[in-house]
Write a protein that holds these residues in place. Structure first.
Motif, PDB file in Angstrom:
ATOM      1  N   SER A 242       5.335 -15.033  -5.708  1.00 34.88           N
ATOM      2  CA  SER A 242       5.555 -15.212  -4.267  1.00 34.88           C
ATOM      3  C   SER A 242       5.922 -13.918  -3.542  1.00 34.88           C
ATOM      4  O   SER A 242       6.028 -13.899  -2.316  1.00 34.88           O
ATOM      5  CB  SER A 242       6.664 -16.241  -4.039  1.00 34.88           C
ATOM      6  OG  SER A 242       7.870 -15.809  -4.629  1.00 34.88           O
ATOM      7  N   ALA A 243       6.115 -12.846  -4.293  1.00 35.40           N
ATOM      8  CA  ALA A 243       6.528 -11.576  -3.667  1.00 35.40           C
ATOM      9  C   ALA A 243       5.424 -11.041  -2.766  1.00 35.40           C
ATOM     10  O   ALA A 243       4.239 -11.087  -3.105  1.00 35.40           O
ATOM     11  CB  ALA A 243       6.865 -10.561  -4.747  1.00 35.40           C
ATOM     12  N   LYS A 244       5.807 -10.531  -1.615  1.00 31.12           N
ATOM     13  CA  LYS A 244       4.861  -9.914  -0.687  1.00 31.12           C
ATOM     14  C   LYS A 244       4.923  -8.398  -0.890  1.00 31.12           C
ATOM     15  O   LYS A 244       5.998  -7.788  -0.753  1.00 31.12           O
ATOM     16  CB  LYS A 244       5.194 -10.292   0.750  1.00 31.12           C
ATOM     17  CG  LYS A 244       4.951 -11.769   1.068  1.00 31.12           C
ATOM     18  CD  LYS A 244       5.277 -12.085   2.514  1.00 31.12           C
ATOM     19  CE  LYS A 244       4.846 -13.496   2.881  1.00 31.12           C
ATOM     20  NZ  LYS A 244       5.481 -14.514   2.026  1.00 31.12           N
ATOM     21  N   ILE A 245       3.762  -7.800  -1.204  1.00 30.47           N
ATOM     22  CA  ILE A 245       3.696  -6.387  -1.577  1.00 30.47           C
ATOM     23  C   ILE A 245       2.870  -5.616  -0.558  1.00 30.47           C
ATOM     24  O   ILE A 245       1.765  -6.030  -0.194  1.00 30.47           O
ATOM     25  CB  ILE A 245       3.079  -6.232  -2.988  1.00 30.47           C
ATOM     26  CG1 ILE A 245       3.913  -7.003  -4.021  1.00 30.47           C
ATOM     27  CG2 ILE A 245       2.970  -4.756  -3.377  1.00 30.47           C
ATOM     28  CD1 ILE A 245       3.203  -7.196  -5.353  1.00 30.47           C
ATOM     29  N   ILE A 246       3.418  -4.508  -0.105  1.00 35.14           N
ATOM     30  CA  ILE A 246       2.725  -3.594   0.802  1.00 35.14           C
ATOM     31  C   ILE A 246       2.558  -2.256   0.082  1.00 35.14           C
ATOM     32  O   ILE A 246       3.528  -1.717  -0.463  1.00 35.14           O
ATOM     33  CB  ILE A 246       3.510  -3.355   2.111  1.00 35.14           C
ATOM     34  CG1 ILE A 246       3.804  -4.675   2.818  1.00 35.14           C
ATOM     35  CG2 ILE A 246       2.756  -2.396   3.028  1.00 35.14           C
ATOM     36  CD1 ILE A 246       2.589  -5.368   3.359  1.00 35.14           C
ATOM     37  N   HIS A 247       1.346  -1.722   0.082  1.00 44.18           N
ATOM     38  CA  HIS A 247       1.083  -0.445  -0.586  1.00 44.18           C
ATOM     39  C   HIS A 247       0.824   0.634   0.472  1.00 44.18           C
ATOM     40  O   HIS A 247      -0.149   0.565   1.216  1.00 44.18           O
ATOM     41  CB  HIS A 247      -0.124  -0.573  -1.519  1.00 44.18           C
ATOM     42  CG  HIS A 247      -0.322   0.607  -2.419  1.00 44.18           C
ATOM     43  ND1 HIS A 247      -1.402   0.730  -3.257  1.00 44.18           N
ATOM     44  CD2 HIS A 247       0.421   1.726  -2.609  1.00 44.18           C
ATOM     45  CE1 HIS A 247      -1.311   1.875  -3.914  1.00 44.18           C
ATOM     46  NE2 HIS A 247      -0.215   2.496  -3.539  1.00 44.18           N
ATOM     47  N   ILE A 248       1.733   1.617   0.527  1.00 48.14           N
ATOM     48  CA  ILE A 248       1.611   2.752   1.445  1.00 48.14           C
ATOM     49  C   ILE A 248       1.466   4.013   0.597  1.00 48.14           C
ATOM     50  O   ILE A 248       2.358   4.359  -0.174  1.00 48.14           O
ATOM     51  CB  ILE A 248       2.855   2.866   2.357  1.00 48.14           C
ATOM     52  CG1 ILE A 248       3.006   1.591   3.197  1.00 48.14           C
ATOM     53  CG2 ILE A 248       2.758   4.095   3.243  1.00 48.14           C
ATOM     54  CD1 ILE A 248       4.295   1.539   4.000  1.00 48.14           C
ATOM     55  N   ASP A 249       0.330   4.713   0.746  1.00 44.39           N
ATOM     56  CA  ASP A 249       0.033   5.794  -0.201  1.00 44.39           C
ATOM     57  C   ASP A 249      -0.993   6.736   0.406  1.00 44.39           C
ATOM     58  O   ASP A 249      -1.800   6.327   1.254  1.00 44.39           O
ATOM     59  CB  ASP A 249      -0.532   5.183  -1.496  1.00 44.39           C
ATOM     60  CG  ASP A 249      -0.325   6.058  -2.718  1.00 44.39           C
ATOM     61  OD1 ASP A 249      -0.727   7.244  -2.674  1.00 44.39           O
ATOM     62  OD2 ASP A 249       0.208   5.556  -3.716  1.00 44.39           O
ATOM     63  N   VAL A 250      -0.976   7.992  -0.034  1.00 42.54           N
ATOM     64  CA  VAL A 250      -2.029   8.917   0.381  1.00 42.54           C
ATOM     65  C   VAL A 250      -3.342   8.589  -0.328  1.00 42.54           C
ATOM     66  O   VAL A 250      -4.407   9.059   0.068  1.00 42.54           O
ATOM     67  CB  VAL A 250      -1.643  10.383   0.109  1.00 42.54           C
ATOM     68  CG1 VAL A 250      -0.397  10.755   0.883  1.00 42.54           C
ATOM     69  CG2 VAL A 250      -1.455  10.654  -1.382  1.00 42.54           C
ATOM     70  N   ASP A 251      -3.258   7.797  -1.390  1.00 41.34           N
ATOM     71  CA  ASP A 251      -4.448   7.433  -2.168  1.00 41.34           C
ATOM     72  C   ASP A 251      -4.268   6.009  -2.685  1.00 41.34           C
ATOM     73  O   ASP A 251      -3.995   5.773  -3.857  1.00 41.34           O
ATOM     74  CB  ASP A 251      -4.639   8.419  -3.328  1.00 41.34           C
ATOM     75  CG  ASP A 251      -5.862   8.112  -4.176  1.00 41.34           C
ATOM     76  OD1 ASP A 251      -6.765   7.387  -3.697  1.00 41.34           O
ATOM     77  OD2 ASP A 251      -5.917   8.594  -5.321  1.00 41.34           O
ATOM     78  N   THR A 252      -4.418   5.054  -1.799  1.00 42.30           N
ATOM     79  CA  THR A 252      -4.168   3.662  -2.173  1.00 42.30           C
ATOM     80  C   THR A 252      -5.171   3.136  -3.197  1.00 42.30           C
ATOM     81  O   THR A 252      -4.857   2.219  -3.956  1.00 42.30           O
ATOM     82  CB  THR A 252      -4.207   2.751  -0.932  1.00 42.30           C
ATOM     83  OG1 THR A 252      -5.412   3.014  -0.209  1.00 42.30           O
ATOM     84  CG2 THR A 252      -3.014   3.012  -0.035  1.00 42.30           C
ATOM     85  N   LEU A 253      -6.373   3.698  -3.208  1.00 47.02           N
ATOM     86  CA  LEU A 253      -7.398   3.223  -4.141  1.00 47.02           C
ATOM     87  C   LEU A 253      -7.294   3.881  -5.511  1.00 47.02           C
ATOM     88  O   LEU A 253      -7.933   3.438  -6.449  1.00 47.02           O
ATOM     89  CB  LEU A 253      -8.798   3.486  -3.568  1.00 47.02           C
ATOM     90  CG  LEU A 253      -9.173   2.681  -2.328  1.00 47.02           C
ATOM     91  CD1 LEU A 253     -10.546   3.106  -1.821  1.00 47.02           C
ATOM     92  CD2 LEU A 253      -9.153   1.186  -2.619  1.00 47.02           C
TER      93      LEU A 253
END
Length: 537
Positions: A242-253
């Protein structure tokens, strides 16, 4: 050395190597520079491409045939942000600048240029280009909608968590994270040890450095993954469904990783410092009443209490054995007390990394630099590059910050100490080297136990597993010999040895020479490394 210099300063460095064999000689170093996001320009020659004197630079030696390979670039291209050949002399400046543009744009990393001798020998008319036009590509921040979305999630979370790994490379990003943690009281910050110190240990939100295994990951309801390659290891630890995850990155892929994914509901390719400041500013401006509530004050109080408990637990591990021997925690605790407060640590402790991080408790941006990659041997040259950088930026030899290299015994051998400590003496680059001597390669044992905890290998010692270092080399003696006898060398196996020798080693470094202390770990966290204590949270 170029890698270490670039990591501390973020200024690109240049390395020249010899054709295919010099390129191969880069070995694991280019892997580390790639994983560690170090902006390095590598230039290599090619064997001459003509045989009969058609151009100046044609082949003149036997070796020119032997070193002619079908695709020299392919040796390192997959680790590089850019790899290309300089084919003519008349656009050499554009080619170099293009390579540097890739090296210094996020995600930063090594680039590779090569050229034949004929191209290098070409006569050209002098020319210039405007360097103002050759700059890195800059990342922006979040849109207003994205800022509001992330802010709402954080403020509405019961157990918010931020997991990072590289954000500390930008020293200003450390301050931005502190501001966010001060704003969202109850937010916790976990550092996964990607490269630099990302969050100060004296802040209540600090969860320490762990390689993707931490209880907070399992219980968090909102997780921000910030400039991080491995936020968790799913076979050992994973967020709840159920955790909501946000990915903030210079290279998310993670474009250089064939397999990578996390269950993020949003991915934003932006600058970490900019994004974190945007979120903190939005919350303070638009959600001030919510974050001033009694619930948030209680979270802050709970966080402070848990932080104190964490520090008390860490301190309890820094005890010697009853027989006067010591383990990693006691050793590093004593080193931390003895060296200047603004010391820069170059870390390659492998299985002892968590213990080292816990005891150092870094608080200053740029004061902790970890290998980041898997190519063991980084810290020998890396520490010299870091020391060279801090000296250069502060007026000359030994005028910069004190530098400590903390390295495992096997990794010490990988660093080619015969070269490292000759170079250190030749160019006046003094560092304190602490060799964590646990008499073997314990990383393979740990890897085996994660897959076969009850297998045959779990029942035998290091000698039977062929990972023992018996007979144990004289690590400090190797360095002393390499330096022409000028380096300080010592061996400590007891608390009394350590108390007597550590001050001597530090004074030797202050006096302009490397000091190598071979510390035998026979107490807690000694021969078999971390164990359960490494997971203390």
């Amino acid at each position: 050395m170029a890698d270490g210099y670039a990591r501390l300063t973020s200024k690109p460095q240049a390395v020249i190597v010899h054709v295919d064999v010099g390129t191969q000689g880069l070995g694991a170093a280019i892997h580390n520079a790639s994983c560690g996001r170090a902006p390095i320009l590598i230039f290599a020659g090619l064997s001459p491409v003509t045989i009969e004197g058609e151009y100046r630079g044609s082949r003149t030696e036997y070796i020119h045939w032997i070193q002619d390979v079908p695709d020299q670039r392919a040796i390192v291209a997959q680790y590089c942000r850019y790899a290309q050949e300089i084919k003519r002399g008349r656009n050499v400046k554009q080619m170099v600048n293009r390579a540097l543009s890739f090296a210094t744009s996020e995600p930063r990393g090594p680039v590779y240029l090569l050229g034949s001798r004929e191209a290098m020998e070409e006569d050209i008319e002098p020319y210039s280009i405007n360097q103002e036009f050759w700059t890195p590509a800059e990342l922006g921040g979040l849109t207003g909608k994205q800022v509001k979305f992330v802010s709402d999630l954080l403020v509405g979370a019961e157990e918010p968590l931020l997991v990072t790994g590289y954000s500390g490379r930008n020293h200003e990003a450390v301050h931005a994270l502190v501001e966010l943690a001060d704003t969202v009281k109850g937010l916790r910050v976990l550092d996964t040890g990607g490269s630099d110190m990302c969050f100060p240990a004296n802040h209540p939100a600090w969860l320490g450095l762990r390689y993707g295994v931490e209880d907070a990951i399992k219980t968090a309801d909102v997780i921000i993954v910030l400039d991080c390659d491995v936020p968790w290891i799913p076979t050992q630890c994973r967020p709840k469904s159920s955790a909501k995850i946000i990915h903030i990155d210079v290279d998310t892929l993670k474009q250089q990783m064939p397999v990578f994914y996390i269950d993020a509901i949003a991915r934003y390719r932006v600058d970490a410092q900019t994004a974190v400041r945007q979120i903190a500013d939005h919350i303070k401006t638009n959600m001030s009443e919510r974050i001033a509530s009694e619930a948030f004050e209680k979270r802050w109080s709970d966080l402070q209490q848990k932080h104190k408990q964490r520090l008390d637990t860490i301190a309890s591990l820094a005890k010697p054995g009853d027989d006067g021997t010591f383990g990693c925690s006691y050793l590093i605790s004593e080193v931390r007390k003895a060296v200047p407060q603004d010391t820069i640590f170059a870390i390659e402790a492998v299985t002892n990394t968590a213990f080292v991080a816990d005891q150092i408790q870094a608080t200053l941006p740029g004061s902790w630099i970890n290998c980041g990659g898997g190519g063991l041997g980084w810290s020998g040259g890396g520490a010299l590059g870091i020391k060279l950088a801090t000296d250069s930026e502060n007026g000359g030899s030994n005028k910069g910050k004190f530098v400590v290299q903390i390295v495992g015994d096997g990794t010490y051998m990988f660093s080619v100490p015969g070269s490292v400590y000759w170079i250190a003496e030749r160019y006046d680059i003094p560092v304190l080297v602490i060799v964590l001597n646990n008499q073997g390669w314990n990383a393979p044992r740990k890897s085996m136990m994660l897959v076969h905890p009850e297998g045959e290998g779990s029942k035998v010692d290091n000698k039977a597993l062929n990972i023992s270092f018996a007979p144990t080399p004289d690590y400090s003696g190797i360095a002393k010999a390499a330096s022409g006898g000028e380096a300080w060398a010592g061996y400590a196996g007891t608390v009394d040895d350590l108390a007597r020798l550590l001050p001597e080693a530090i004074e030797a470094v202050k006096g302009g020479h490397c000091a190598i202390l071979d510390a035998h770990l026979d107490g807690p966290q000694g021969k078999f490394g971390g164990g359960k204590a490494a997971l203390v949270g």
